[in-house]
Enzyme design. Structure first.
Site, short mmCIF file in Angstrom:
data_model
loop_
_atom_site.label_atom_id
_atom_site.label_comp_id
_atom_site.label_asym_id
_atom_site.label_seq_id
_atom_site.Cartn_x
_atom_site.Cartn_y
_atom_site.Cartn_z
N SER A 213 -16.99 5.28 9.68
CA SER A 213 -15.98 5.51 8.65
C SER A 213 -16.56 5.93 7.30
O SER A 213 -17.26 6.92 7.22
CB SER A 213 -15.15 4.23 8.54
OG SER A 213 -14.12 4.37 7.62
N ASP B 211 -11.39 9.73 4.09
CA ASP B 211 -12.69 9.08 4.25
C ASP B 211 -13.44 9.74 5.41
O ASP B 211 -12.97 10.72 6.00
CB ASP B 211 -12.53 7.56 4.43
CG ASP B 211 -12.01 7.18 5.79
OD1 ASP B 211 -11.36 8.01 6.44
OD2 ASP B 211 -12.26 6.04 6.24
N ASP C 225 -9.24 8.26 8.56
CA ASP C 225 -8.11 7.35 8.78
C ASP C 225 -7.57 6.76 7.48
O ASP C 225 -6.66 5.94 7.50
CB ASP C 225 -8.43 6.25 9.82
CG ASP C 225 -9.56 5.36 9.40
OD1 ASP C 225 -10.17 5.61 8.33
OD2 ASP C 225 -9.85 4.40 10.14
N GLU D 290 -3.16 -0.79 3.09
CA GLU D 290 -4.19 -1.46 2.30
C GLU D 290 -4.35 -0.61 1.04
O GLU D 290 -4.12 0.61 1.07
CB GLU D 290 -5.51 -1.49 3.06
CG GLU D 290 -5.46 -2.40 4.27
CD GLU D 290 -6.83 -2.57 4.92
OE1 GLU D 290 -7.26 -3.71 5.05
OE2 GLU D 290 -7.44 -1.56 5.29
N ASN E 109 -6.87 0.50 -0.20
CA ASN E 109 -7.87 1.56 0.02
C ASN E 109 -7.31 2.80 0.73
O ASN E 109 -8.05 3.72 1.05
CB ASN E 109 -9.07 1.00 0.77
CG ASN E 109 -8.72 0.46 2.15
OD1 ASN E 109 -7.74 0.87 2.76
ND2 ASN E 109 -9.53 -0.45 2.66
N ALA F 120 -16.03 -12.48 2.20
CA ALA F 120 -17.17 -11.81 2.82
C ALA F 120 -16.70 -10.50 3.42
O ALA F 120 -15.65 -10.45 4.06
CB ALA F 120 -17.75 -12.70 3.92
N THR G 15 -17.78 -5.37 6.96
CA THR G 15 -18.46 -4.13 7.33
C THR G 15 -19.82 -3.96 6.67
O THR G 15 -20.59 -3.09 7.05
CB THR G 15 -17.61 -2.90 6.94
OG1 THR G 15 -17.41 -2.94 5.53
CG2 THR G 15 -16.26 -2.90 7.64
N ARG H 262 -17.42 -9.54 -1.46
CA ARG H 262 -16.71 -8.70 -2.43
C ARG H 262 -15.95 -9.57 -3.42
O ARG H 262 -15.33 -10.56 -3.03
CB ARG H 262 -15.72 -7.78 -1.72
CG ARG H 262 -16.37 -6.85 -0.72
CD ARG H 262 -15.44 -5.69 -0.35
NE ARG H 262 -15.90 -5.02 0.84
CZ ARG H 262 -16.93 -4.17 0.88
NH1 ARG H 262 -17.61 -3.90 -0.22
NH2 ARG H 262 -17.29 -3.60 2.01
C1 16G Z 1 -12.51 -1.67 7.96
C2 16G Z 1 -11.04 -1.76 8.27
C3 16G Z 1 -10.24 -1.55 7.01
C4 16G Z 1 -10.64 -2.56 5.97
C5 16G Z 1 -12.13 -2.51 5.74
C6 16G Z 1 -12.54 -3.68 4.90
C7 16G Z 1 -9.91 -1.04 10.26
C8 16G Z 1 -9.65 0.10 11.20
N1 16G Z 1 -10.70 -0.76 9.24
O1 16G Z 1 -12.85 -0.40 7.52
O2 16G Z 1 -8.90 -1.70 7.32
O3 16G Z 1 -10.01 -2.31 4.75
O4 16G Z 1 -12.79 -2.64 6.99
O5 16G Z 1 -13.89 -3.65 4.74
O6 16G Z 1 -9.40 -2.13 10.43
P1 16G Z 1 -14.66 -4.92 4.22
O7 16G Z 1 -14.41 -6.05 5.18
O8 16G Z 1 -16.09 -4.46 4.19
O9 16G Z 1 -14.13 -5.21 2.85
MG MG Z 2 -12.13 5.04 8.01
#
Ligand code: 16G
Ligand code: MG
Length: 561
Positions: free
Chosen positions: A77, A310, A314, A406, A408, A526, A529, A534
């Site tokens: 992503s 992005d 998506d 979201e 984002n 936490a 990804t 955060r």
């Molecule tokens: C992923 C999620 C997105 C979420 C992001 C948060 C899916 C398909 N994608 O990209 O929805 O906003 O994680 O990231 O669910 P973080 O946990 O690093 O803040």
């Molecule tokens: Mg994405």
């Protein structure tokens, strides 16, 4: 052959054993703990060989369980170019059920040097438990893969091909394996769903299907208009897969209409190092400024419309510059509220007597967007945990028309049969056409883009008027590296911390001393990804936000020292 006997025959193959041995002896992954989270596996590409092996095995199990097509999407992503990741896609286009995440996590973590027998024993245990409720006898394994434009994506895609071809040779069972090559994440969801709905086992022309389903209704929306207030649409493709697909879609589009010219920016997907760098939806949302290669003067002109996708297309964020060149961010909160407003505007009040229209957001939604939804639009609003599947679930569970986004820029709208039937009975052709623009299966930057443009055209407003609907509270989202992010446990939809002990009290105190206007909010969670936690803060002034962020950072350091 019973499913477990069948699996045993696969596990005995030389290919599997050799693959296992080479994966288990990789020193880079020796002490790594893998977690299949909200977005599947995601990390530096050099650490991903074992997670991919586990992803192929869980896809195999899921394909046996469902006896339908299962997809694997290879992408990270909005992450930097050196990262990558995988997630599986269910027959109807959903994500892997949460109850199965522990299975794939367990498979990945049981690959250890010299422990092949233990690995097999664990895998068969997992398989026995995972398959216990299924009544179908898998006749044919059906797998679809797709990938983004990252340099490492091709290597991972070749591994999938090798893996499933070797199973075919080892077992003489039927396998249908289709590689769709470079596609966006929502397109892969769409492809798997189409195969299931049509019960089609041969590869189809994705571009045509996708165009007919979502672009065709948009062309119809435009043909119903006397004129368009937008001359040009500029799409920042983050130098990723969005560019590959939009270049082709744009060609078909421009043959069919001359209304709203499309210009693609940041399309250099051949230079792997440029993906998501200084551009794309995540960059724009986080930095609240124009991406690279966008001209300021053009961004001030109301006849132009700007958006960023992005890296796997998506998510989408719109933006503009006002007359003083101030940045106007039109994020997921703005899209959700605009769609809510459009529904209210296009339906008589009585339409909603026995139907519920509502919006699902996360803790990251700006406080003023939430007030706008409840006070101005007078719609129900719900808070969900981060991750599309959580919002999607809550939208389906709570509303007949559930709008979820979201902040984002990730989201869509879902409708139930009650609404669809009522829409059919009511004479609302404009709304019916609008509903057909929406990709309900999954948040899709390309289809969301047309949904938003259709609304702006129908309400006859430009980006700046859309931006003026309410004023965002000043806010910041900051990352903080901690020794062990798994220590951070949240509750109340991630708005409060249960652990580390004492940290939530410290945050409460920081918020209360900076809350003169009762607008201050801050929380810590936490990341799922990245290896960070955060911090989000919003308040009545930029200065107050800054004080809160700095104090929360200090409190985190103290709590994790
Ligand atoms: C992923 C999620 C997105 C979420 C992001 C948060 C899916 C398909 N994608 O990209 O929805 O906003 O994680 O990231 O669910 P973080 O946990 O690093 O803040
Ligand atoms: Mg994405």
């Amino acid at each position: 052959m019973s499913q477990i006997t069948y699996l045993k025959s696969i596990l005995c193959s030389d290919f599997l054993r050799d693959t296992y041995d080479s994966l288990a002896s990789n020193p880079v992954t020796e002490h790594e703990k893998f977690v299949y989270g909200t977005s599947g596996f995601r990390m530096h590409n050099e650490k991903l060989d074992i997670p991919l092996f586990a992803t192929c095995l869980i896809t195999l199990l899921r394909s046996i369980y469902c006896n339908e097509f299962i997809g694997i999407m290879i992408t990270a992503s909005h992450n930097p170019p050196q990262d990558n990741g995988f997630k599986t896609v269910e027959p109807k286009g959903e994500m892997l059920p949460q109850s199965w995440e522990k299975y794939v996590t367990s498979i990945a973590n049981s690959v250890k040097k010299g422990k092949f027998d233990e690995f097999i024993a664990n895998f068969l245990n997992v398989a026995t438990e995972a398959l216990k409720e299924t009544t179908v006898e898998g006749k044919e394994l059906k797998i679809i893969i797709g990938r983004d434009t990252r340099q490492s994506s091709e290597r991972f895609s070749s591994f999938c091909t090798k893996f499933f071809n070797n199973i075919l040779t080892a077992t003489h069972e039927k396998i249908k394996f289709i590689d769709y090559g470079v596609v966006t994440t929502p397109q892969l969801h769409f492809i798997v769903r189409k195969h299931t709905i049509k019960q089609q086992t041969d590869k189809f022309d994705i571009l045509n299907e996708y165009f007919n389903e979502f672009f065709q209704p948009f062309l119809e929306v435009m043909s119903n208009l006397k004129s368009s207030r937008f001359k040009k649409l500029y799409i920042d493709c983050a130098n990723g897969v969005g560019a590959v697909q939009l270049e082709k879609l744009k060609e078909i589009y421009s043959k069919k209409t001359k209304q709203i010219e499309i210009e693609l920016i940041n399309t250099d997907y051949d230079d792997y190092s440029k993906l998501n760098v200084d551009c794309g939806a995540d960059f724009v949302k986080t930095n609240q400024r124009l991406p690279a290669n966008v001209n300021e003067t053009l961004a001030m002109d109301g006849e132009n419309l700007f958006c960023s996708l992005d890296g796997d297309a998506d998510r989408i964020i719109f933006y503009a510059l006002d007359a003083n060149a101030n940045f106007c961010l039109l994020d997921g909160d703005r899209m959700a509220t605009l769609i809510g407003e459009y529904f209210m505007e296009k339906t008589p009040k009585s339409f909603w007597n026995d139907l519920k229209l509502g919006i699902v957001q996360t803790a990251y939604a700006n406080g003023n967007s939430t007030s706008y939804i409840t006070d101005e639009l007078k719609l129900d609003v719900k808070c969900a945990k981060t991750g599309v599947k959580n919002l999607h679930h809550d939208a389906v569970e709570n509303f007949d028309v559930g709008i979820y986004f979201e902040a984002n820029g990730h989201g869509t709208v879902v409708f139930n049969d009650l609404f669809m039937n009522k829409l059919k009975e009511s004479n609302l052709p404009e709304l019916s056409l609008f509903v057909s623009l929406i990709n309900q299966a999954v948040g899709d930057a390309i289809t969301d883009m047309f949904v938003i443009i259709a609304i702006l055209l129908n309400l006859d407003i430009d980006a700046k008027t859309w931006f003026s609907k309410y004023k965002d509270l000043p806010n910041r989202l900051v990352k903080c590296v901690v020794p062990d992010r798994s220590q951070f446990e949240t509750f109340d939809y991630e708005r409060r911390l249960a652990k580390p002990a004492g940290l939530q009290d410290a945050i409460n105190h920081i918020v209360s001393v900076n809350n003169a206007l009762h607008k201050t909010r801050s929380f810590v969670r936490a990341s799922g990804t990245e290896d960070v936690v955060r911090i989000y803060a919003e308040s009545h002034s930029v200065e107050s936000v800054e004080v809160v962020v700095q104090d929360v950072l200090k409190a985190i350091k103290a709590a994790t020292a």
